[in-house]
Design a protein around this motif. Structure first.
Motif, PDB file in Angstrom:
ATOM      1  N   ILE A  83       0.836  -1.202   0.000  1.00 29.05           N
ATOM      2  CA  ILE A  83       0.000   0.000   0.000  1.00 29.05           C
ATOM      3  C   ILE A  83       0.871   1.251   0.000  1.00 29.05           C
ATOM      4  O   ILE A  83       0.579   2.225  -0.702  1.00 29.05           O
ATOM      5  N   ILE A  84       1.952   1.226   0.759  1.00 29.28           N
ATOM      6  CA  ILE A  84       2.879   2.365   0.773  1.00 29.28           C
ATOM      7  C   ILE A  84       3.464   2.570  -0.619  1.00 29.28           C
ATOM      8  O   ILE A  84       3.552   3.685  -1.121  1.00 29.28           O
ATOM      9  N   GLN A  85       3.847   1.472  -1.272  1.00 30.31           N
ATOM     10  CA  GLN A  85       4.417   1.573  -2.613  1.00 30.31           C
ATOM     11  C   GLN A  85       3.390   2.048  -3.639  1.00 30.31           C
ATOM     12  O   GLN A  85       3.739   2.702  -4.615  1.00 30.31           O
ATOM     13  N   MET A  86       2.109   1.755  -3.409  1.00 29.34           N
ATOM     14  CA  MET A  86       1.061   2.194  -4.327  1.00 29.34           C
ATOM     15  C   MET A  86       0.843   3.699  -4.236  1.00 29.34           C
ATOM     16  O   MET A  86       0.286   4.301  -5.148  1.00 29.34           O
ATOM     17  N   GLY A  87       1.254   4.297  -3.143  1.00 29.72           N
ATOM     18  CA  GLY A  87       1.170   5.744  -3.007  1.00 29.72           C
ATOM     19  C   GLY A  87      -0.073   6.209  -2.279  1.00 29.72           C
ATOM     20  O   GLY A  87      -0.908   5.417  -1.830  1.00 29.72           O
ATOM     21  N   ASP A  88      -0.186   7.532  -2.160  1.00 30.47           N
ATOM     22  CA  ASP A  88      -1.310   8.145  -1.464  1.00 30.47           C
ATOM     23  C   ASP A  88      -2.614   7.878  -2.200  1.00 30.47           C
ATOM     24  O   ASP A  88      -2.629   7.552  -3.373  1.00 30.47           O
ATOM     25  N   GLY A  89      -3.688   8.059  -1.493  1.00 33.42           N
ATOM     26  CA  GLY A  89      -4.999   7.871  -2.085  1.00 33.42           C
ATOM     27  C   GLY A  89      -5.620   6.566  -1.655  1.00 33.42           C
ATOM     28  O   GLY A  89      -5.015   5.760  -0.956  1.00 33.42           O
ATOM     29  N   TYR A  90      -6.861   6.391  -2.079  1.00 35.01           N
ATOM     30  CA  TYR A  90      -7.612   5.183  -1.723  1.00 35.01           C
ATOM     31  C   TYR A  90      -7.337   4.068  -2.721  1.00 35.01           C
ATOM     32  O   TYR A  90      -7.133   4.322  -3.904  1.00 35.01           O
ATOM     33  N   HIS A  91      -7.360   2.836  -2.196  1.00 32.29           N
ATOM     34  CA  HIS A  91      -7.104   1.659  -3.031  1.00 32.29           C
ATOM     35  C   HIS A  91      -8.155   0.603  -2.728  1.00 32.29           C
ATOM     36  O   HIS A  91      -8.500   0.369  -1.570  1.00 32.29           O
ATOM     37  N   TYR A  92      -8.645  -0.030  -3.773  1.00 34.91           N
ATOM     38  CA  TYR A  92      -9.605  -1.115  -3.621  1.00 34.91           C
ATOM     39  C   TYR A  92      -8.843  -2.394  -3.277  1.00 34.91           C
ATOM     40  O   TYR A  92      -7.683  -2.572  -3.670  1.00 34.91           O
ATOM     41  N   PRO A  93      -9.481  -3.320  -2.554  1.00 37.51           N
ATOM     42  CA  PRO A  93      -8.820  -4.583  -2.201  1.00 37.51           C
ATOM     43  C   PRO A  93      -8.254  -5.324  -3.417  1.00 37.51           C
ATOM     44  O   PRO A  93      -7.153  -5.881  -3.364  1.00 37.51           O
ATOM     45  N   GLU A  94      -8.987  -5.310  -4.530  1.00 42.69           N
ATOM     46  CA  GLU A  94      -8.499  -5.996  -5.737  1.00 42.69           C
ATOM     47  C   GLU A  94      -7.229  -5.357  -6.283  1.00 42.69           C
ATOM     48  O   GLU A  94      -6.341  -6.060  -6.800  1.00 42.69           O
ATOM     49  N   ASP A  95      -7.103  -4.037  -6.154  1.00 42.48           N
ATOM     50  CA  ASP A  95      -5.880  -3.353  -6.591  1.00 42.48           C
ATOM     51  C   ASP A  95      -4.697  -3.727  -5.717  1.00 42.48           C
ATOM     52  O   ASP A  95      -3.569  -3.888  -6.196  1.00 42.48           O
ATOM     53  N   ILE A  96      -4.962  -3.873  -4.423  1.00 42.73           N
ATOM     54  CA  ILE A  96      -3.894  -4.265  -3.490  1.00 42.73           C
ATOM     55  C   ILE A  96      -3.439  -5.682  -3.819  1.00 42.73           C
ATOM     56  O   ILE A  96      -2.232  -5.968  -3.852  1.00 42.73           O
ATOM     57  N   LEU A  97      -4.389  -6.572  -4.094  1.00 44.99           N
ATOM     58  CA  LEU A  97      -4.035  -7.946  -4.476  1.00 44.99           C
ATOM     59  C   LEU A  97      -3.204  -7.949  -5.753  1.00 44.99           C
ATOM     60  O   LEU A  97      -2.183  -8.636  -5.837  1.00 44.99           O
ATOM     61  N   ARG A  98      -3.603  -7.148  -6.754  1.00 45.23           N
ATOM     62  CA  ARG A  98      -2.819  -7.073  -8.000  1.00 45.23           C
ATOM     63  C   ARG A  98      -1.393  -6.595  -7.730  1.00 45.23           C
ATOM     64  O   ARG A  98      -0.439  -7.103  -8.309  1.00 45.23           O
ATOM     65  N   GLU A  99      -1.254  -5.617  -6.831  1.00 45.94           N
ATOM     66  CA  GLU A  99       0.086  -5.112  -6.501  1.00 45.94           C
ATOM     67  C   GLU A  99       0.919  -6.199  -5.830  1.00 45.94           C
ATOM     68  O   GLU A  99       2.101  -6.366  -6.138  1.00 45.94           O
ATOM     69  N   LEU A 100       0.316  -6.944  -4.906  1.00 46.42           N
ATOM     70  CA  LEU A 100       1.039  -8.040  -4.250  1.00 46.42           C
ATOM     71  C   LEU A 100       1.454  -9.101  -5.264  1.00 46.42           C
ATOM     72  O   LEU A 100       2.586  -9.603  -5.224  1.00 46.42           O
ATOM     73  N   LEU A 101       0.570  -9.437  -6.185  1.00 46.91           N
ATOM     74  CA  LEU A 101       0.905 -10.427  -7.212  1.00 46.91           C
ATOM     75  C   LEU A 101       1.980  -9.900  -8.159  1.00 46.91           C
ATOM     76  O   LEU A 101       2.859 -10.648  -8.592  1.00 46.91           O
ATOM     77  N   ARG A 102       1.923  -8.600  -8.469  1.00 49.82           N
ATOM     78  CA  ARG A 102       2.948  -7.977  -9.314  1.00 49.82           C
ATOM     79  C   ARG A 102       4.321  -8.079  -8.663  1.00 49.82           C
ATOM     80  O   ARG A 102       5.342  -8.238  -9.333  1.00 49.82           O
ATOM     81  N   GLN A 103       4.348  -8.036  -7.329  1.00 49.70           N
ATOM     82  CA  GLN A 103       5.603  -8.131  -6.584  1.00 49.70           C
ATOM     83  C   GLN A 103       5.984  -9.587  -6.297  1.00 49.70           C
ATOM     84  O   GLN A 103       6.881  -9.846  -5.504  1.00 49.70           O
ATOM     85  N   ASP A 104       5.283 -10.522  -6.936  1.00 44.99           N
ATOM     86  CA  ASP A 104       5.520 -11.959  -6.745  1.00 44.99           C
ATOM     87  C   ASP A 104       5.309 -12.407  -5.308  1.00 44.99           C
ATOM     88  O   ASP A 104       6.010 -13.287  -4.803  1.00 44.99           O
ATOM     89  N   ARG A 105       4.350 -11.795  -4.641  1.00 42.57           N
ATOM     90  CA  ARG A 105       3.972 -12.216  -3.290  1.00 42.57           C
ATOM     91  C   ARG A 105       2.667 -12.978  -3.400  1.00 42.57           C
ATOM     92  O   ARG A 105       1.777 -12.614  -4.147  1.00 42.57           O
ATOM     93  N   MET A 106       2.555 -14.024  -2.634  1.00 44.01           N
ATOM     94  CA  MET A 106       1.326 -14.813  -2.637  1.00 44.01           C
ATOM     95  C   MET A 106       0.224 -14.027  -1.940  1.00 44.01           C
ATOM     96  O   MET A 106       0.479 -13.245  -1.038  1.00 44.01           O
ATOM     97  N   GLY A 107      -0.980 -14.247  -2.362  1.00 45.68           N
ATOM     98  CA  GLY A 107      -2.098 -13.591  -1.720  1.00 45.68           C
ATOM     99  C   GLY A 107      -3.412 -14.087  -2.279  1.00 45.68           C
ATOM    100  O   GLY A 107      -3.467 -14.605  -3.383  1.00 45.68           O
TER     101      GLY A 107
END
Length: 151
Positions: free
Chosen positions: A31-55
């Motif tokens: 979430i910190i890497q995604m930056g300021d502002g609001y984020h939807y749960p699906e966007d957070i999951l996409r970011e975790l997957l982009r970073q090769d983290r399981m989720g």
């Protein structure tokens, strides 16, 4: 996120009464890497997957609830009623408590991380959320002053 921020996040989670699991620290990091502002749960999951983290979306929602309960995240709703989340400023300074007199509006600010964490934890135990920064406690200083020996 640099390597110095992970121990800080870990410490803040511990102070707030949560174990700093890989999932919690990883999600905060994303979430910190995604930056300021609001984020939807699906966007957070996409970011975790982009970073090769399981989720999984279930894990995302569980961790979002945990982090919202300790005021690391603020939840809001879009026009369709869908929840979105953003970091609160408390993640940087989770210690501020303000005593506010109901009659006069006079304000006293206290900076005490341990006390703040204890108050947040107590509120959670009783089904309450302390979502404001700073935490405001209403007092009746005028009445207390009138009844004291400090006249």
């Amino acid at each position: 996120m640099n390597s110095e921020e992970i121990p800080r996040l870990t410490e803040q989670l511990q102070r707030a009464g949560l174990r700093p699991t890989v999932g919690r620290v990883g999600m905060l990091s994303a979430i910190i890497q995604m930056g300021d502002g609001y984020h939807y749960p699906e966007d957070i999951l996409r970011e975790l997957l982009r970073q090769d983290r399981m989720g999984s979306i279930t894990t995302i929602y569980r961790v979002l609830a945990d982090l919202s309960a300790i005021n690391f995240l603020q939840r809001s709703f879009d026009a369709d009623g869908k929840a979105k989340y953003r970091l609160t400023y408390e993640i940087k300074d989770a210690e501020e408590i303000c005593l506010v007199c109901e009659q006069s509006g006079r304000r006293i600010t206290v900076h005490d991380r341990e006390l703040r964490a204890q108050l947040d934890h107590l509120a959670r135990l009783h089904g309450m959320e302390t979502s404001t920064v700073p935490l405001l406690i209403q007092v009746n200083a005028v009445t207390a002053f009138e009844n004291s020996d400090f006249k």
